[in-house]
Design a protein around this motif. Structure first.
Motif, PDB file in Angstrom:
ATOM      1  N   LEU A 102      27.390 -33.565 -43.504  1.00  0.00           N
ATOM      2  CA  LEU A 102      27.649 -34.250 -42.234  1.00  0.00           C
ATOM      3  C   LEU A 102      27.120 -33.445 -41.055  1.00  0.00           C
ATOM      4  O   LEU A 102      26.498 -33.999 -40.142  1.00  0.00           O
ATOM      5  N   ARG A 103      27.355 -32.148 -41.082  1.00  0.00           N
ATOM      6  CA  ARG A 103      26.868 -31.294 -39.988  1.00  0.00           C
ATOM      7  C   ARG A 103      25.344 -31.251 -39.961  1.00  0.00           C
ATOM      8  O   ARG A 103      24.738 -31.281 -38.894  1.00  0.00           O
ATOM      9  N   THR A 104      24.733 -31.185 -41.128  1.00  0.00           N
ATOM     10  CA  THR A 104      23.268 -31.179 -41.183  1.00  0.00           C
ATOM     11  C   THR A 104      22.710 -32.467 -40.607  1.00  0.00           C
ATOM     12  O   THR A 104      21.743 -32.443 -39.836  1.00  0.00           O
ATOM     13  N   ASP A 105      23.334 -33.592 -40.941  1.00  0.00           N
ATOM     14  CA  ASP A 105      22.900 -34.884 -40.408  1.00  0.00           C
ATOM     15  C   ASP A 105      23.078 -34.930 -38.890  1.00  0.00           C
ATOM     16  O   ASP A 105      22.186 -35.377 -38.166  1.00  0.00           O
ATOM     17  N   ARG A 106      24.228 -34.437 -38.414  1.00  0.00           N
ATOM     18  CA  ARG A 106      24.480 -34.428 -36.971  1.00  0.00           C
ATOM     19  C   ARG A 106      23.479 -33.533 -36.252  1.00  0.00           C
ATOM     20  O   ARG A 106      22.971 -33.891 -35.182  1.00  0.00           O
ATOM     21  N   ILE A 107      23.155 -32.386 -36.818  1.00  0.00           N
ATOM     22  CA  ILE A 107      22.181 -31.484 -36.212  1.00  0.00           C
ATOM     23  C   ILE A 107      20.807 -32.137 -36.167  1.00  0.00           C
ATOM     24  O   ILE A 107      20.083 -32.033 -35.171  1.00  0.00           O
ATOM     25  N   ALA A 108      20.442 -32.829 -37.237  1.00  0.00           N
ATOM     26  CA  ALA A 108      19.135 -33.513 -37.264  1.00  0.00           C
ATOM     27  C   ALA A 108      19.071 -34.592 -36.189  1.00  0.00           C
ATOM     28  O   ALA A 108      18.051 -34.733 -35.503  1.00  0.00           O
ATOM     29  N   ARG A 109      20.167 -35.352 -36.014  1.00  0.00           N
ATOM     30  CA  ARG A 109      20.194 -36.376 -34.959  1.00  0.00           C
ATOM     31  C   ARG A 109      20.087 -35.737 -33.580  1.00  0.00           C
ATOM     32  O   ARG A 109      19.363 -36.225 -32.711  1.00  0.00           O
ATOM     33  N   GLU A 113      17.210 -36.141 -30.698  1.00  0.00           N
ATOM     34  CA  GLU A 113      17.533 -36.515 -29.322  1.00  0.00           C
ATOM     35  C   GLU A 113      16.983 -35.490 -28.332  1.00  0.00           C
ATOM     36  O   GLU A 113      16.434 -35.851 -27.294  1.00  0.00           O
ATOM     37  N   VAL A 114      17.097 -34.216 -28.671  1.00  0.00           N
ATOM     38  CA  VAL A 114      16.555 -33.165 -27.804  1.00  0.00           C
ATOM     39  C   VAL A 114      15.036 -33.298 -27.701  1.00  0.00           C
ATOM     40  O   VAL A 114      14.461 -33.131 -26.618  1.00  0.00           O
ATOM     41  N   ALA A 115      14.385 -33.625 -28.802  1.00  0.00           N
ATOM     42  CA  ALA A 115      12.931 -33.809 -28.781  1.00  0.00           C
ATOM     43  C   ALA A 115      12.552 -34.978 -27.864  1.00  0.00           C
ATOM     44  O   ALA A 115      11.589 -34.879 -27.088  1.00  0.00           O
ATOM     45  N   LYS A 116      13.303 -36.079 -27.947  1.00  0.00           N
ATOM     46  CA  LYS A 116      13.039 -37.225 -27.065  1.00  0.00           C
ATOM     47  C   LYS A 116      13.224 -36.839 -25.605  1.00  0.00           C
ATOM     48  O   LYS A 116      12.406 -37.185 -24.754  1.00  0.00           O
ATOM     49  N   LEU A 117      14.321 -36.143 -25.311  1.00  0.00           N
ATOM     50  CA  LEU A 117      14.596 -35.750 -23.933  1.00  0.00           C
ATOM     51  C   LEU A 117      13.555 -34.760 -23.413  1.00  0.00           C
ATOM     52  O   LEU A 117      13.172 -34.813 -22.241  1.00  0.00           O
ATOM     53  N   THR A 118      13.095 -33.874 -24.267  1.00  0.00           N
ATOM     54  CA  THR A 118      12.053 -32.926 -23.872  1.00  0.00           C
ATOM     55  C   THR A 118      10.754 -33.668 -23.554  1.00  0.00           C
ATOM     56  O   THR A 118      10.089 -33.361 -22.558  1.00  0.00           O
ATOM     57  N   ALA A 119      10.409 -34.645 -24.392  1.00  0.00           N
ATOM     58  CA  ALA A 119       9.203 -35.438 -24.130  1.00  0.00           C
ATOM     59  C   ALA A 119       9.355 -36.221 -22.823  1.00  0.00           C
ATOM     60  O   ALA A 119       8.406 -36.295 -22.021  1.00  0.00           O
ATOM     61  N   PHE A 120      10.531 -36.786 -22.569  1.00  0.00           N
ATOM     62  CA  PHE A 120      10.774 -37.516 -21.330  1.00  0.00           C
ATOM     63  C   PHE A 120      10.653 -36.588 -20.131  1.00  0.00           C
ATOM     64  O   PHE A 120      10.054 -36.934 -19.118  1.00  0.00           O
ATOM     65  N   ARG A 121      11.243 -35.394 -20.238  1.00  0.00           N
ATOM     66  CA  ARG A 121      11.167 -34.434 -19.138  1.00  0.00           C
ATOM     67  C   ARG A 121       9.725 -34.037 -18.861  1.00  0.00           C
ATOM     68  O   ARG A 121       9.298 -33.975 -17.708  1.00  0.00           O
TER      69      ARG A 121
END
Length: 187
Positions: A102-109, A113-121
């Protein structure tokens, strides 16, 4: 080591069966596992009795309690196949593996999300930089156009004006306006 008589062997078998039932119910001492070592400790029977013996001629003979060890392994396997976990340590391992998944899945999500936000920034900063460059270009162009038209005027006090209107001077209600070029020289 003295040989066991039938009475001692029956008493040991009863102790092994009682210990087997405790282990299969999940009543294990702290730090113990559901295995033959714990079975021998709880029953008070040596562990070597659960394994086959070798004769001097190389042939094997069954251990005194080998049939009980095989029964224990079979019943433990049946419980595990049915999804029942007798060993609390094994249950803890299963629980920790599930939590880890569960933690691995949450970290991957979150990484996605961080990658998307970095691309947006990055895109937003790029757009802001382009807008800033366009504003600077327009300001520079406007300044160049103003300088090209030489429409710069300068007000001087009336006492310092000593020229005739034919030389580019104008009079307007007591204020003398002097037309000047880009370097500030009068026209």
């Amino acid at each position: 080591m003295p040989r066991l008589n039938e009475q001692d062997k029956a008493r040991n078998e009863a102790a092994v069966r009682a210990a087997m039932e405790r282990i299969l119910r999940g009543e294990l001492p702290p730090g113990a596992k559901a295995d033959l070592k714990t079975l021998s400790e709880l029953s008070g029977v040596t562990r070597t009795g659960f394994y086959a013996k070798r004769n001097r001629d190389g042939t094997s003979r069954p251990g005194a309690y080998q049939h009980l060890a095989e029964e224990f392994a079979r019943r433990l396997r049946e419980l595990q196949d049915a999804g029942e976990i007798v060993d609390p340590r094994a249950a803890q391992i299963v629980r920790l593996k599930e939590e880890n998944a569960l933690r691995t899945d949450r970290i991957a999500r979150r990484d996605a999300e961080v990658a998307k936000l970095t691309a947006f920034r990055t895109l937003a900063i790029s757009r802001l930089a382009a807008q800033h460059e366009e504003i600077e270009r327009l300001r520079s162009r406007r300044l160049q156009e103003a300088e090209a038209h030489a429409v710069v005027t300068h007000l001087e006090p009336a006492a310092r004006i000593r020229a005739v209107p034919s030389q580019g001077w104008e009079r307007s209600e007591g204020i003398h306006i002097v037309n000047r070029d880009r370097d500030g020289n009068p026209l």
